[in-house]
Design an enzyme around this catalytic site. Structure first.
Site, PDB file in Angstrom:
ATOM      1  CG  ASP A 100      -8.892 -20.999  66.935  1.00 19.19           C
ATOM      2  OD1 ASP A 100      -8.238 -19.954  67.039  1.00 19.19           O
ATOM      3  OD2 ASP A 100     -10.100 -21.062  67.179  1.00 19.19           O
ATOM      4  CE  LYS A 104     -17.230 -11.842  67.594  1.00 10.60           C
ATOM      5  NZ  LYS A 104     -18.138 -12.468  68.594  1.00 10.60           N
ATOM      6  CG  ASP A 160      -9.350 -18.676  64.071  1.00 12.48           C
ATOM      7  OD1 ASP A 160      -8.530 -19.464  63.568  1.00 12.48           O
ATOM      8  OD2 ASP A 160     -10.559 -18.950  64.195  1.00 12.48           O
ATOM      9  CG  ASP A 168      -9.409 -27.881  62.758  1.00 16.06           C
ATOM     10  OD1 ASP A 168      -9.084 -27.304  61.701  1.00 16.06           O
ATOM     11  OD2 ASP A 168      -9.749 -27.258  63.778  1.00 16.06           O
ATOM     12  CG  HIS A 176      -8.096 -23.808  62.541  1.00 15.00           C
ATOM     13  ND1 HIS A 176      -9.283 -24.421  62.861  1.00 15.00           N
ATOM     14  CD2 HIS A 176      -8.280 -22.479  62.726  1.00 15.00           C
ATOM     15  CE1 HIS A 176     -10.160 -23.501  63.240  1.00 15.00           C
ATOM     16  NE2 HIS A 176      -9.580 -22.316  63.164  1.00 15.00           N
ATOM     17  CB  CYS A 223      -8.526 -20.126  59.753  1.00 11.47           C
ATOM     18  SG  CYS A 223      -9.878 -19.121  60.396  1.00 11.47           S
ATOM     19  CE1 TYR A 224     -11.639 -14.946  59.746  1.00 11.30           C
ATOM     20  CE2 TYR A 224     -11.194 -15.727  61.958  1.00 11.30           C
ATOM     21  CZ  TYR A 224     -12.089 -15.459  60.939  1.00 11.30           C
ATOM     22  OH  TYR A 224     -13.425 -15.728  61.094  1.00 11.30           O
ATOM     23  NE  ARG A 270     -17.390 -12.170  63.588  1.00 13.84           N
ATOM     24  CZ  ARG A 270     -18.415 -12.537  64.367  1.00 13.84           C
ATOM     25  NH1 ARG A 270     -19.518 -11.797  64.390  1.00 13.84           N
ATOM     26  NH2 ARG A 270     -18.348 -13.604  65.122  1.00 13.84           N
ATOM     27  CG  HIS A 306     -16.378 -12.503  58.844  1.00 13.17           C
ATOM     28  ND1 HIS A 306     -15.618 -13.374  58.083  1.00 13.17           N
ATOM     29  CD2 HIS A 306     -16.673 -13.177  59.986  1.00 13.17           C
ATOM     30  CE1 HIS A 306     -15.475 -14.517  58.738  1.00 13.17           C
ATOM     31  NE2 HIS A 306     -16.101 -14.426  59.881  1.00 13.17           N
TER      32      HIS A 306
END
Length: 398
Positions: free
Chosen positions: A329, A286, A289, A336, A339, A291-292, A283, A240
């Protein structure tokens, strides 16, 4: 300053850019594949809109710092009432907003520094560590967030509230015989706990009192690396992005990063960057996103690998800026603070190269302050904290 021309953006330079997309939906595709195609369609709409606007304004894309700052300023001014829906994450909200404001080059007033420090002190327990809010039990995740927030204020007055002696005793109590770390007393074992504890210990210089504090933890972290190359939350769990960053950053902070399989980790990591969207998935199989962009992108400076900077910056700038401030995201989601913090952090990581040159996608005004890739706070705040606690060892006995 070495700036990359915006014409190097994939969507401008490659006539076949949209051919990178997954083929259209068919009846025999899985739900996961259909979700991926839907996401790519939303991203395509963002890029098509950008291309039309670029014909009218060649200064695009740019980071709308003013809108993002206003969004964040509203949140920090409403402490702690803005935490009602995240009652157990109050130090996190504090950290996400403060770090985002720092990245946007916002100065903190003396009044704000005192108010934030006073509020976070109410989240601190006499037995050591910080809880998710006043009166809540201490947790390594919220302790990490609180210490990071205090460091980001870049003020000795803020750092002085941290109770070092009980903090050290509490962290020691969370280390298990096998080297794993609990997130809180009698809590779950998790590699996030190892990173949070090690990060806090380094910033607060706790190892000067316990040089072998994390000796047992190193082997346990290494056992969390999976056959894919990334790291799971615990041994034998799925790789992850967030856990992989925590594991690698923790090893790096302890000077043991070479003990993991860097080649396998790098192979896994580069395959998490989505070929069309440009951002990262957390992952295998998936969705992308924002935040990654930090959790995954932040690992590249650590392992000295090559990051496709333009693609990642394109995704954040073109697809992830909410209309009235904040980072989302992915297209179709709401903004938010979480993120916004990690999207901007990933953008910062991708703008600063290992050789100290700067690589900006789009408008030069989009350049952010530099974030420390190990702690994810400002370099100034990190250095101030480390030097402050190095020069004040007497605090441990208070």
């Amino acid at each position: 300053m070495n700036l990359t021309a915006r014409e190097n953006m994939r969507c401008l330079a490659d006539d076949n850019f949209f051919s990178l997309m997954t083929p259209k939906k068919t009846d025999d595709q899985t739900h996961t594949t259909k979700e991926q195609i839907n996401t790519e369609e939303l991203v395509r709409n963002c890029f098509e809109k950008f291309l039309k606007n670029y014909l009218k304004d060649s200064e695009l894309p740019f980071l709308d710092k003013n809108f993002h700052s206003k969004f964040l300023q509203r949140g920090i001014r409403n402490l702690p009432s803005s935490f009602e829906c995240l009652d157990s994450s109050q130090p996190w909200i504090c950290y996400w907003i403060l770090h985002s404001l720092y990245l946007l080059n916002t100065d903190f007033s003396e009044e704000l520094i005192d108010e934030v420090a006073k509020f976070l002190d109410t989240c601190q327990n006499e037995t050591g560590g910080f809880g998710g809010g006043p009166g809540q039990i201490s947790h390594l995740a919220t302790t990490y967030a609180a210490v990071n927030a205090l460091c980001n204020l870049n003020s000795d007055r803020a750092l002085k509230i941290i109770k070092l002696k009980p903090l050290l005793s509490w962290i020691k109590s969370l280390i298990l015989d096998n080297g794993g770390m609990r997130m809180h007393t009698d809590g779950e074992e998790d590699v996030r706990g190892a990173y949070c504890a090690i990060s806090v210990a380094k910033l607060c210089n706790l190892e000067q009192f316990e040089p072998q504090l994390f000796d047992k933890v190193i082997g346990w972290i290494l056992s969390c690396q999976t056959y894919e190359g990334g790291f799971g939350a615990t041994p034998f769990n799925e790789a992850h992005g967030g856990y992989s960053f925590c594991a690698l950053a923790a090893l790096k902070l302890l000077g043991k990063e070479k003990k993991c399989d860097i080649e396998k980790l790098t192979y896994w990591l580069v395959n998490k960057q989505m070929k069309f969207e440009g951002g990262f998935q957390g992952r295998t199989n998936k969705l992308v996103d924002s935040c990654y962009s930090f959790w995954q992108g932040g690992m590249f400076p650590i392992i000295h690998s090559v990051l496709i900077l333009e693609a990642l910056q394109e995704y954040i700038l073109v697809c992830c800026q909410a209309n009235y401030g904040g980072i989302i995201d992915k297209p179709g989601k709401n903004r938010d603070y979480y993120h916004t913090c990690y999207g901007l952090s990933g953008l910062s990581v991708s703008q600063y190269c290992m050789d100290n040159t700067v690589n900006i996608c789009g408008n030069d005004e989009s350049l952010l302050n530099r974030t420390h890739p190990l702690f994810n706070i400002g370099f100034e705040g990190a250095n101030r904290a480390i030097n402050y606690f190095k020069d004040h060892p007497i605090l441990i006995s208070e």
